[in-house]
Design an enzyme around this catalytic site. Structure first.
Site: not given
Length: 183
Positions: A112-113
């Site tokens: 994800c991030h």
């Protein structure tokens, strides 16, 4: 399945981690027999979130970033969420831990991030990677070849895009550990 009872995985996280991106891969690792250690900025419980806003579960870290010796671990797991990797990439020791794992060609798995930490550690150049859509420009600017796939494996580096990718992400991490530890 190979015996992973001697495998050791370090997770780096702080407040704002995406709940499923920490707890689900962690449970898959534990179910596979892996010893998992959570390191954070402090040893106070850290707060998970769902969708970067709704508070979920907390978890108490086992040690602080400053107590981490990367020689003690076979792999590094970096969960996402917006707040978690954004805070962690401002922690010099967190960034150096990522760099040490990469320098030692150990497994690094980021979802994800979390690839923001890879960018901050300057380990993306020339690598095939993925991440949450808003992180992809940062990955490209850091020299990464960015693709839109549920899991991308480039040598020791494993990246995924989002919570929906967790099953494939977890399988890839466990397979990499099996390969690493059994040759």
């Amino acid at each position: 399945m190979a015996d992973l009872s001697h495998a050791r995985v370090l997770i780096l996280a702080t407040d704002g981690f995406e709940d499923s991106e920490l707890f689900d891969p962690r449970q898959a690792l534990l179910d596979a027999g892996v010893k998992v250690t959570l390191a954070s900025i402090k040893t106070d419980p850290i707060q998970g979130v769902k969708g970067d806003k709704d508070p979920t579960r907390t978890i108490t870290p086992d040690l602080t970033l400053d107590q981490v010796d990367t020689e003690d671990y076979d792999a590094l797991l970096l969960p996402g969420g917006v707040g978690n990797p954004d805070k962690m990439r401002m922690e010099d020791r967190a960034v150096s831990i990522v760099g040490e794992f990469m320098d030692d060609d150990k497994i690094v798995a980021a979802i994800c991030h979390a690839p923001w930490l890879l960018v901050e550690a300057d380990v993306v150049d020339g690598r095939r990677v993925t991440g949450w859509p808003s992180v992809r420009t940062d990955l490209e600017n850091a020299g990464g070849e960015v693709v839109d796939e549920e899991v991308v494996i480039d040598e020791n580096l494993i990246t995924s895009r989002k919570p929906d990718d967790i099953p494939a992400f977890s399988r890839a991490l466990i397979a990499a550990l099996e390969q690493e530890l059994t040759g």
